[in-house]
Design a protein around this motif. Structure first.
Motif, PDB file in Angstrom:
ATOM      1  N   VAL A  20       9.231 -11.939  21.768  1.00 48.03           N
ATOM      2  CA  VAL A  20       9.965 -10.818  22.348  1.00 48.03           C
ATOM      3  C   VAL A  20      10.493 -11.189  23.727  1.00 48.03           C
ATOM      4  CG1 VAL A  20       9.837  -8.392  23.057  1.00 48.03           C
ATOM      5  CG2 VAL A  20       8.566  -9.173  21.041  1.00 48.03           C
ATOM      6  N   GLY A  21       9.684 -11.938  24.481  1.00 47.95           N
ATOM      7  CA  GLY A  21      10.133 -12.389  25.796  1.00 47.95           C
ATOM      8  C   GLY A  21       9.004 -12.362  26.808  1.00 47.95           C
ATOM      9  N   ALA A  22       9.325 -12.807  28.010  1.00 46.39           N
ATOM     10  CA  ALA A  22       8.368 -12.780  29.116  1.00 46.39           C
ATOM     11  C   ALA A  22       8.340 -11.391  29.736  1.00 46.39           C
ATOM     12  CB  ALA A  22       8.745 -13.828  30.168  1.00 46.39           C
ATOM     13  N   VAL A  23       7.153 -10.950  30.100  1.00 48.46           N
ATOM     14  CA  VAL A  23       6.998  -9.652  30.753  1.00 48.46           C
ATOM     15  C   VAL A  23       6.164  -9.832  32.013  1.00 48.46           C
ATOM     16  CG1 VAL A  23       7.175  -8.350  28.609  1.00 48.46           C
ATOM     17  CG2 VAL A  23       4.933  -9.074  29.418  1.00 48.46           C
ATOM     18  N   SER A  81      -0.700  -2.097  34.160  1.00 53.16           N
ATOM     19  CA  SER A  81      -0.503  -3.526  34.408  1.00 53.16           C
ATOM     20  C   SER A  81       0.772  -4.087  33.795  1.00 53.16           C
ATOM     21  CB  SER A  81      -1.709  -4.319  33.887  1.00 53.16           C
ATOM     22  OG  SER A  81      -1.964  -4.015  32.525  1.00 53.16           O
ATOM     23  N   VAL A  82       1.256  -3.464  32.729  1.00 54.33           N
ATOM     24  CA  VAL A  82       2.463  -3.956  32.054  1.00 54.33           C
ATOM     25  C   VAL A  82       3.361  -2.774  31.720  1.00 54.33           C
ATOM     26  CG1 VAL A  82       3.370  -5.116  30.007  1.00 54.33           C
ATOM     27  CG2 VAL A  82       1.274  -5.959  31.071  1.00 54.33           C
ATOM     28  N   SER A  83       4.637  -2.879  32.053  1.00 55.71           N
ATOM     29  CA  SER A  83       5.637  -1.879  31.679  1.00 55.71           C
ATOM     30  C   SER A  83       6.875  -2.592  31.176  1.00 55.71           C
ATOM     31  CB  SER A  83       6.005  -0.987  32.876  1.00 55.71           C
ATOM     32  OG  SER A  83       4.898  -0.243  33.321  1.00 55.71           O
ATOM     33  N   VAL A  84       7.392  -2.169  30.020  1.00 62.59           N
ATOM     34  CA  VAL A  84       8.619  -2.759  29.485  1.00 62.59           C
ATOM     35  C   VAL A  84       9.597  -1.654  29.124  1.00 62.59           C
ATOM     36  CG1 VAL A  84       7.372  -4.773  28.613  1.00 62.59           C
ATOM     37  CG2 VAL A  84       7.796  -2.831  27.094  1.00 62.59           C
ATOM     38  N   GLY A  85      10.858  -2.028  29.016  1.00 61.40           N
ATOM     39  CA  GLY A  85      11.915  -1.068  28.763  1.00 61.40           C
ATOM     40  C   GLY A  85      12.220  -0.843  27.297  1.00 61.40           C
ATOM     41  N   ALA A  86      13.393  -0.255  27.058  1.00 66.30           N
ATOM     42  CA  ALA A  86      13.746   0.219  25.719  1.00 66.30           C
ATOM     43  C   ALA A  86      13.844  -0.910  24.702  1.00 66.30           C
ATOM     44  CB  ALA A  86      15.065   0.991  25.783  1.00 66.30           C
ATOM     45  N   ARG A  87      14.443  -2.033  25.082  1.00 65.57           N
ATOM     46  CA  ARG A  87      14.621  -3.134  24.126  1.00 65.57           C
ATOM     47  C   ARG A  87      13.278  -3.630  23.604  1.00 65.57           C
ATOM     48  NH1 ARG A  87      13.688  -8.305  24.830  1.00 65.57           N
ATOM     49  NH2 ARG A  87      14.503  -9.808  23.324  1.00 65.57           N
ATOM     50  N   GLU A  88      12.398  -4.010  24.526  1.00 62.31           N
ATOM     51  CA  GLU A  88      11.104  -4.550  24.128  1.00 62.31           C
ATOM     52  C   GLU A  88      10.270  -3.505  23.391  1.00 62.31           C
ATOM     53  OE1 GLU A  88      12.347  -4.604  27.126  1.00 62.31           O
ATOM     54  OE2 GLU A  88      12.485  -6.676  27.844  1.00 62.31           O
ATOM     55  N   ALA A  89      10.290  -2.265  23.898  1.00 61.06           N
ATOM     56  CA  ALA A  89       9.503  -1.208  23.266  1.00 61.06           C
ATOM     57  C   ALA A  89       9.971  -0.950  21.841  1.00 61.06           C
ATOM     58  CB  ALA A  89       9.588   0.068  24.101  1.00 61.06           C
ATOM     59  N   VAL A 112       5.598 -10.551  18.600  1.00 60.31           N
ATOM     60  CA  VAL A 112       5.216  -9.706  17.464  1.00 60.31           C
ATOM     61  C   VAL A 112       4.727 -10.663  16.392  1.00 60.31           C
ATOM     62  CG1 VAL A 112       6.023  -8.121  15.689  1.00 60.31           C
ATOM     63  CG2 VAL A 112       6.843  -7.872  18.038  1.00 60.31           C
ATOM     64  N   GLU A 113       3.433 -10.581  16.069  1.00 60.67           N
ATOM     65  CA  GLU A 113       2.840 -11.545  15.147  1.00 60.67           C
ATOM     66  C   GLU A 113       2.150 -10.829  13.992  1.00 60.67           C
ATOM     67  OE1 GLU A 113       0.145 -13.675  17.636  1.00 60.67           O
ATOM     68  OE2 GLU A 113      -1.343 -12.075  17.673  1.00 60.67           O
ATOM     69  N   ALA A 114       1.865 -11.593  12.964  1.00 61.61           N
ATOM     70  CA  ALA A 114       1.188 -11.032  11.801  1.00 61.61           C
ATOM     71  C   ALA A 114      -0.308 -10.916  12.080  1.00 61.61           C
ATOM     72  CB  ALA A 114       1.420 -11.918  10.587  1.00 61.61           C
ATOM     73  N   PRO A 115      -0.964  -9.886  11.539  1.00 69.06           N
ATOM     74  CA  PRO A 115      -2.414  -9.802  11.675  1.00 69.06           C
ATOM     75  C   PRO A 115      -3.089 -10.932  10.904  1.00 69.06           C
ATOM     76  CG  PRO A 115      -1.607  -8.106  10.182  1.00 69.06           C
ATOM     77  CD  PRO A 115      -0.396  -8.752  10.781  1.00 69.06           C
TER      78      PRO A 115
END
Length: 308
Positions: free
Chosen positions: A108-111, A119-127, A94-97
């Motif tokens: 946030v972590g590796a996905v 192509s990418v799906s993440v769970g509740a924590r990351e979302a 999560v970065e600044a514009p």
């Protein structure tokens, strides 16, 4: 004509891929960046009692989707029109514009990046971290090597125009059903030895089934099947399984389920699912939607398939 259309679509994909390669060769260390600009950043809210979702179109890449199904947690996925990222592990931050220089990005972590359209799906924590970042004026960004070379591909979510749809999303979530179809399409009510009484947990399960059925007009059939263990006589076991099935059916009717939806049957100890007696003392409930093919099979296994 069909062959010409397919050839044209393939040539279009090849042309885009070729353009990416040409671009990459001209800027050997640069990243291919995708994201909605200020002028075209929109979040679209889709809401029902079954699911709430927030969607942003990402020009040139696909779309980003926050989704929250009834009975589940918030999730997020990326849908890509073309497979631009190499399958493997990408990095989510999560970065600044660009107009907020000097703010350090938050990892946030590796996905996992897959080969499919989603192509990418993440769970509740990351979302949840991503959604909170958007509310704070930040932009969640995924980086992964290109499928065509090792140069990075960056996909960023814009926070512009996010707050208002997110408020609507929170309202939608508060009205979601307690369960979704996949969670209750096959349900099981256990019973004590010789018993036919419903516990508080059983009533909660049945109440959830009632809530779902009353909201989903496509449910055309509810199969209620009573079972017993093999202790005692076959005649007594058949009567006990019938009593259990009727207890469940009567509860459903008392809560507003149309009797015409119910198909109530009893099997005694005919269809055991386990060597343990306690597993066989049960009533199974199966919901059937319009257009679904009825499973006219004998009751067997933990999923309890039924005979006609």
């Amino acid at each position: 004509m069909m062959k010409l259309k397919r050839r044209s679509a393939n040539e279009g994909v090849a042309g885009i891929a070729g353009a990416i390669l040409l671009w990459a060769s001209a800027f050997p260390t640069a990243a291919a960046s995708f994201g909605a600009g200020i002028e075209n950043s929109q979040w679209y809210l889709s809401e029902s009692v079954f699911e709430c979702s927030l969607v942003q179109e990402i020009p040139g890449f696909g779309r980003a989707v926050f989704s929250h199904r009834a009975g589940e947690d918030l999730a997020f996925h990326l849908e890509s029109t073309l497979a631009l990222m190499k399958p493997g592990r990408g990095q989510l931050v999560v970065e600044a514009p660009v107009w907020r220089p000097g703010v350090a990005p938050r990892p946030v972590g590796a996905v996992s990046v897959s080969d499919g359209q989603r192509s990418v799906s993440v769970g509740a924590r990351e979302a949840s971290i991503m959604a909170q970042g958007l509310l704070q004026g930040m932009q969640p960004t995924l980086t992964r090597a290109s499928r065509f070379d090792q140069r990075p591909v960056r996909v960023s979510l814009s926070n512009v125009n996010f707050s208002a749809p997110y408020s609507g999303y929170l309202q939608c979530v508060s009205g979601l059903l307690p369960v979704n179809y996949d969670q209750i399409r096959r349900s099981r009510v256990p019973f004590a030895s010789g018993g036919a009484k419903l516990s508080e947990a059983d009533r909660t399960l049945l109440d959830n089934i009632v809530s779902y059925v009353r909201a989903d007009s496509t449910i055309e059939r509810i199969l209620v099947d009573g079972h017993s263990d093999s202790i005692g006589s076959r005649i007594d076991n058949r009567a006990l399984s019938e009593e259990r099935a009727n207890v469940v059916a009567e509860y459903l009717k008392a809560r507003g389920i149309d009797e015409e939806l119910l198909v109530v049957r009893s099997h005694g100890d005919q269809f055991p699912v386990s060597r343990r007696h306690r597993d066989n003392r049960r009533v199974t409930i199966r919901l059937q939607r319009q257009g679904e093919r009825p499973e006219l099979q004998q009751a067997s296994g933990s999923g309890d398939r039924y005979s006609s």
